[in-house]
Design an enzyme around this catalytic site. Structure first.
Site, short mmCIF file in Angstrom:
data_model
loop_
_atom_site.label_atom_id
_atom_site.label_comp_id
_atom_site.label_asym_id
_atom_site.label_seq_id
_atom_site.Cartn_x
_atom_site.Cartn_y
_atom_site.Cartn_z
N ASP A 41 0.65 -1.29 0.02
CA ASP A 41 -0.06 -0.01 -0.05
C ASP A 41 0.81 1.37 -0.13
O ASP A 41 0.26 2.42 -0.11
CB ASP A 41 -0.93 0.10 0.99
CG ASP A 41 -0.25 0.15 2.39
OD1 ASP A 41 1.04 0.00 2.45
OD2 ASP A 41 -0.85 0.16 3.42
N LYS A 197 21.66 35.14 -17.90
CA LYS A 197 20.65 34.55 -18.45
C LYS A 197 19.36 34.71 -17.60
O LYS A 197 19.44 35.41 -16.67
CB LYS A 197 20.82 32.94 -18.50
CG LYS A 197 20.69 32.50 -17.06
CD LYS A 197 20.87 30.93 -17.15
CE LYS A 197 20.78 30.21 -15.83
NZ LYS A 197 19.57 30.62 -14.89
N ARG A 199 15.36 33.16 -16.85
CA ARG A 199 14.84 32.01 -16.81
C ARG A 199 13.36 32.43 -17.00
O ARG A 199 12.78 32.76 -15.96
CB ARG A 199 15.13 31.45 -15.65
CG ARG A 199 14.55 29.77 -15.32
CD ARG A 199 14.61 29.15 -14.17
NE ARG A 199 15.95 29.06 -13.65
CZ ARG A 199 16.52 27.89 -14.12
NH1 ARG A 199 15.96 27.24 -15.01
NH2 ARG A 199 17.95 27.82 -13.86
N ASP A 223 28.32 24.38 -11.28
CA ASP A 223 26.95 24.58 -10.47
C ASP A 223 27.08 23.50 -9.36
O ASP A 223 27.83 22.73 -9.05
CB ASP A 223 25.88 24.27 -11.49
CG ASP A 223 24.76 25.34 -11.13
OD1 ASP A 223 24.75 25.89 -9.99
OD2 ASP A 223 23.92 25.51 -12.15
N ASP A 227 19.92 19.53 -12.81
CA ASP A 227 18.60 18.96 -12.80
C ASP A 227 18.34 18.27 -14.12
O ASP A 227 18.54 17.34 -14.54
CB ASP A 227 17.53 19.84 -12.03
CG ASP A 227 16.19 19.27 -11.84
OD1 ASP A 227 15.97 18.16 -12.13
OD2 ASP A 227 15.33 20.03 -11.20
N THR A 228 17.49 19.25 -14.85
CA THR A 228 17.05 18.97 -16.20
C THR A 228 18.21 19.29 -17.22
O THR A 228 18.13 18.83 -18.56
CB THR A 228 15.85 19.65 -16.68
OG1 THR A 228 16.17 21.45 -16.71
CG2 THR A 228 14.72 19.58 -15.73
#
Length: 316
Positions: A41, A197, A199, A223, A227-228
């Protein structure tokens, strides 16, 4: 391992057992007997298979993908189990602190999830936290208990020093990472450049301008996490277009979610160097990804905490 009659014990959840085993090998002690499983569960069950009464206990668990919430719950339940088993002192060893990017209210009605996680770890019964490269260093202040904050840049910089790269420049992928890039460049005795930059939305980056000289240079993008991989791969492309010779990249935390691996495969990055604070799945181990271990740094930190010695001198 004993000190003043106290005994040290180390346990691990399921987020990164390989790192936990490496740390135990460095310390010369066995990994503690704990069974952490999930019922059908979805509930998490923890069983500590040995006595911990009065012991100095360290729980190694990254709050990391791909199952961030499950890993967090494992950490909390393990701490609770150890507390109820009368452990003398419990240190939550969190190589990667999930939710760290939600460290403030960016707009109205936002949560501060990094603070919530700190509250949960404290309420579960931890006496101390050991972590590495928090996305926002002020998260240390979210805890009403001692936090030892390690840095991964010395491991990364030592690796690049051994490569003996010529015409080197360290590049910050955004304005918020300039301090990190400058410290890294100081260790490599080279100059820095900055990518300016915008975002437009979460996990989407747009390269605007490069401040500094990169033409004809070997560059290292640094960095705290990837992540992506949009920021790092777009940055690599922009640097190549500005005349950089080879583009290297490095980070402490290889989150590598969503399209990250595909982007890195198609990118201009010669080599991406990461640390093993987050366990890499087999399909993430690309030929141009090099993984270095943080086990020796965490092992020495655990030894110093156990012996009540200074950790800050570890980086002097």
């Amino acid at each position: 391992m004993y000190a003043n009659g106290r005994k040290i014990k180390i346990f691990s959840g399921n987020s990164n057992p390989e790192l936990a085993q490496k740390i135990c090998t460095e310390l010369g002690i066995p990994l503690g007997d704990a069974t952490v499983k999930t019922f059908s569960d979805g509930e998490i069950s923890v069983n500590i298979g040995e006595t911990v009464r009065g012991a100095d206990v360290f729980v190694i668990q990254s709050v990391s993908p791909p199952m961030v919430n499950k890993n967090l719950m494992e950490l909390l339940i393990m701490i609770d189990a150890l507390k109820r088993a009368s452990a003398g002192r419990i240190t939550a060893v969190v190589p990667y602190y999930g939710y760290a990017r939600q460290d403030r209210k960016a707009k109205a009605r936002d949560p501060i999830s990094a603070k919530l996680v700190a509250n949960l770890i404290t309420s579960a019964g931890a006496d101390r936290v050991l972590t590495m490269d928090l996305h926002a260093p002020q998260i240390q202040g979210y805890f009403d208990l001692p936090v030892d904050h390690l840095v991964g840049s010395p491991i990364l910089s030592d690796y690049f020093l051994k490569k003996n790269l010529n015409d080197l420049v360290v590049v910050s992928p955004d304005l918020g990472s300039v301090t990190r890039a400058r410290a890294f460049a100081d260790r490599l005795n080279c100059s820095i450049a900055i990518i300016d930059k915008t975002r437009p939305e979460a996990n989407v980056s747009e390269i605007m301008n490069i401040i500094g000289e990169v033409e004809g240079k070997n560059v290292i993008l640094i960095d705290d996490m990837i992540d992506t991989a949009g920021t790092i791969t777009n940055g690599a492309q922009a640097l190549k277009e500005m005349g950089a010779k080879e583009v290297y990249a490095c980070c402490t935390h290889a989150v590598l979610s969503g399209p990250a691996i595909d982007r890195i495969k198609k990118s201009d990055i010669t080599e991406l160097v990461v640390l093993d604070t987050i366990r890499l799945a087999d399909d993430m181990r690309l030929k141009n990804i090099t993984e270095l271990t943080v086990s020796s740094v965490f092992a020495e930190s655990i030894r110093r905490i156990f012996n009540n010695d200074s950790i800050s001198t570890l980086f002097d």
